[in-house]
Write a protein that holds these residues in place. Sequence first.
Motif, PDB file in Angstrom:
ATOM      1  N   HIS A  78      39.392   3.671  -5.113  1.00  0.00           N
ATOM      2  CA  HIS A  78      40.245   4.829  -5.376  1.00  0.00           C
ATOM      3  C   HIS A  78      41.700   4.374  -5.428  1.00  0.00           C
ATOM      4  O   HIS A  78      42.108   3.533  -4.627  1.00  0.00           O
ATOM      5  CB  HIS A  78      40.071   5.895  -4.294  1.00  0.00           C
ATOM      6  CG  HIS A  78      38.655   6.303  -4.108  1.00  0.00           C
ATOM      7  ND1 HIS A  78      37.999   7.121  -4.993  1.00  0.00           N
ATOM      8  CD2 HIS A  78      37.756   5.961  -3.154  1.00  0.00           C
ATOM      9  CE1 HIS A  78      36.756   7.291  -4.581  1.00  0.00           C
ATOM     10  NE2 HIS A  78      36.589   6.591  -3.477  1.00  0.00           N
ATOM     11  N   VAL A  79      42.453   4.950  -6.356  1.00  0.00           N
ATOM     12  CA  VAL A  79      43.870   4.613  -6.494  1.00  0.00           C
ATOM     13  C   VAL A  79      44.698   5.822  -6.079  1.00  0.00           C
ATOM     14  O   VAL A  79      44.537   6.914  -6.628  1.00  0.00           O
ATOM     15  CB  VAL A  79      44.211   4.193  -7.936  1.00  0.00           C
ATOM     16  CG1 VAL A  79      45.706   3.939  -8.084  1.00  0.00           C
ATOM     17  CG2 VAL A  79      43.412   2.945  -8.326  1.00  0.00           C
ATOM     18  N   VAL A  80      45.554   5.606  -5.086  1.00  0.00           N
ATOM     19  CA  VAL A  80      46.452   6.642  -4.577  1.00  0.00           C
ATOM     20  C   VAL A  80      47.855   6.306  -5.043  1.00  0.00           C
ATOM     21  O   VAL A  80      48.346   5.204  -4.805  1.00  0.00           O
ATOM     22  CB  VAL A  80      46.423   6.692  -3.030  1.00  0.00           C
ATOM     23  CG1 VAL A  80      47.426   7.708  -2.509  1.00  0.00           C
ATOM     24  CG2 VAL A  80      45.025   6.963  -2.520  1.00  0.00           C
ATOM     25  N   GLN A  81      48.486   7.246  -5.723  1.00  0.00           N
ATOM     26  CA  GLN A  81      49.867   7.078  -6.159  1.00  0.00           C
ATOM     27  C   GLN A  81      50.728   8.120  -5.463  1.00  0.00           C
ATOM     28  O   GLN A  81      50.377   9.305  -5.459  1.00  0.00           O
ATOM     29  CB  GLN A  81      49.996   7.255  -7.670  1.00  0.00           C
ATOM     30  CG  GLN A  81      49.262   6.201  -8.474  1.00  0.00           C
ATOM     31  CD  GLN A  81      49.391   6.444  -9.953  1.00  0.00           C
ATOM     32  OE1 GLN A  81      49.227   7.562 -10.427  1.00  0.00           O
ATOM     33  NE2 GLN A  81      49.683   5.394 -10.702  1.00  0.00           N
ATOM     34  N   VAL A 134      51.420  13.548  -5.330  1.00  0.00           N
ATOM     35  CA  VAL A 134      50.567  12.354  -5.303  1.00  0.00           C
ATOM     36  C   VAL A 134      49.445  12.553  -6.326  1.00  0.00           C
ATOM     37  O   VAL A 134      49.153  13.679  -6.733  1.00  0.00           O
ATOM     38  CB  VAL A 134      49.952  12.072  -3.916  1.00  0.00           C
ATOM     39  CG1 VAL A 134      51.009  11.947  -2.845  1.00  0.00           C
ATOM     40  CG2 VAL A 134      48.931  13.112  -3.532  1.00  0.00           C
ATOM     41  N   THR A 135      48.840  11.446  -6.696  1.00  0.00           N
ATOM     42  CA  THR A 135      47.572  11.505  -7.417  1.00  0.00           C
ATOM     43  C   THR A 135      46.584  10.639  -6.661  1.00  0.00           C
ATOM     44  O   THR A 135      46.953   9.626  -6.056  1.00  0.00           O
ATOM     45  CB  THR A 135      47.649  11.006  -8.876  1.00  0.00           C
ATOM     46  OG1 THR A 135      47.902   9.610  -8.890  1.00  0.00           O
ATOM     47  CG2 THR A 135      48.696  11.746  -9.673  1.00  0.00           C
ATOM     48  N   LEU A 140      46.036  15.223  -9.620  1.00  0.00           N
ATOM     49  CA  LEU A 140      47.368  15.538  -9.135  1.00  0.00           C
ATOM     50  C   LEU A 140      47.329  16.545  -7.987  1.00  0.00           C
ATOM     51  O   LEU A 140      46.555  17.502  -8.018  1.00  0.00           O
ATOM     52  CB  LEU A 140      48.183  16.114 -10.288  1.00  0.00           C
ATOM     53  CG  LEU A 140      49.629  16.483 -10.019  1.00  0.00           C
ATOM     54  CD1 LEU A 140      50.446  15.240  -9.674  1.00  0.00           C
ATOM     55  CD2 LEU A 140      50.217  17.173 -11.236  1.00  0.00           C
ATOM     56  N   ALA A 141      48.174  16.318  -6.997  1.00  0.00           N
ATOM     57  CA  ALA A 141      48.362  17.271  -5.899  1.00  0.00           C
ATOM     58  C   ALA A 141      49.864  17.392  -5.638  1.00  0.00           C
ATOM     59  O   ALA A 141      50.568  16.387  -5.605  1.00  0.00           O
ATOM     60  CB  ALA A 141      47.640  16.801  -4.644  1.00  0.00           C
ATOM     61  N   GLY A 142      50.336  18.605  -5.467  1.00  0.00           N
ATOM     62  CA  GLY A 142      51.748  18.853  -5.203  1.00  0.00           C
ATOM     63  C   GLY A 142      51.954  19.409  -3.807  1.00  0.00           C
ATOM     64  O   GLY A 142      51.009  19.835  -3.146  1.00  0.00           O
ATOM     65  N   ARG A 143      53.218  19.366  -3.383  1.00  0.00           N
ATOM     66  CA  ARG A 143      53.616  19.845  -2.052  1.00  0.00           C
ATOM     67  C   ARG A 143      52.735  19.231  -0.961  1.00  0.00           C
ATOM     68  O   ARG A 143      52.211  19.911  -0.091  1.00  0.00           O
ATOM     69  CB  ARG A 143      53.580  21.365  -2.005  1.00  0.00           C
ATOM     70  CG  ARG A 143      54.601  22.004  -2.925  1.00  0.00           C
ATOM     71  CD  ARG A 143      54.677  23.522  -2.757  1.00  0.00           C
ATOM     72  NE  ARG A 143      55.723  24.061  -3.596  1.00  0.00           N
ATOM     73  CZ  ARG A 143      55.531  24.537  -4.840  1.00  0.00           C
ATOM     74  NH1 ARG A 143      54.321  24.558  -5.354  1.00  0.00           N
ATOM     75  NH2 ARG A 143      56.542  24.989  -5.533  1.00  0.00           N
ATOM     76  N   VAL A 144      52.612  17.920  -1.043  1.00  0.00           N
ATOM     77  CA  VAL A 144      51.707  17.206  -0.136  1.00  0.00           C
ATOM     78  C   VAL A 144      52.428  16.885   1.168  1.00  0.00           C
ATOM     79  O   VAL A 144      53.462  16.228   1.175  1.00  0.00           O
ATOM     80  CB  VAL A 144      51.169  15.922  -0.795  1.00  0.00           C
ATOM     81  CG1 VAL A 144      50.260  15.165   0.167  1.00  0.00           C
ATOM     82  CG2 VAL A 144      50.427  16.264  -2.080  1.00  0.00           C
ATOM     83  N   THR A 145      51.866  17.349   2.230  1.00  0.00           N
ATOM     84  CA  THR A 145      52.334  17.033   3.583  1.00  0.00           C
ATOM     85  C   THR A 145      51.487  15.869   4.102  1.00  0.00           C
ATOM     86  O   THR A 145      50.439  15.560   3.526  1.00  0.00           O
ATOM     87  CB  THR A 145      52.136  18.235   4.518  1.00  0.00           C
ATOM     88  OG1 THR A 145      50.728  18.495   4.596  1.00  0.00           O
ATOM     89  CG2 THR A 145      52.889  19.467   4.021  1.00  0.00           C
TER      90      THR A 145
END
Length: 169
Positions: A78-81, A134-135, A140-145
Motif C-alpha cells: 500500500h502507498v500512503v501519500q 492524504v491518499t 483520497l481523504a481530506g481533513r485527516v487527523t
Amino acid sequence: MSIPAAEPVRERVARIVAARRDMPGALLPILHEIQDAVGYVPADALPEIARALNLSRAEVHGVVTFYHHFRDSKPGRHVVQVCRAEACQAVGSEALAAHAERALGCAFHETTADGGFTLEPVYCLGQCACGPAVTIDGQLAGRVTPQRFDALVKACADASRDQPAEVEA
C-alpha cells in the motif's frame, strides 16, 4: 500494481519502451507507464530507455530522480501519500506527517519493515480546502487527523489480510 505472472518486468519494460519510443517527448510517458505497470522504474531499465530515446543514462536518471513521483524500488503493498504543500501545512499537515512516520514506523520515501506500506510526500492533491489531505492506494481523504489516519491505515491493513496474496514474477 503487480504485473501479470506471465510477463516479467524486463519484458514489460521493453514492450512499453518500444510502443512509445517514437512519440514526441516520450521520456515522461514511458517512465509513467513503467511505474504504473510495475510500481517503480527499475534501475536496469534506464540504459534501455536511454538507448531507445538517444539520451544518455545520466539524462534519464536525472529525470527519474528529479521527480518525486518516480520510485526506483518496489513499493510496499500500500502507498500512503501525505500532502506537504503550503495549504495543507497551514492546517496541520506537518504534524500529520510526523504522526504518519511514527505510526507506520518508517520515514518518507521508505517502506515499513513488513513491506505493508510505503510512505511518500506529495505536493498537492488538489484538495486545498479540505486539508490536510492524504491518499492511500490512490483513495483520497481530506481533513485527516492523526486518529483518522490511524483508522484509514488499519482499515487498509485489515482489508489486505482478507485478500489472497498477489503472485508476482
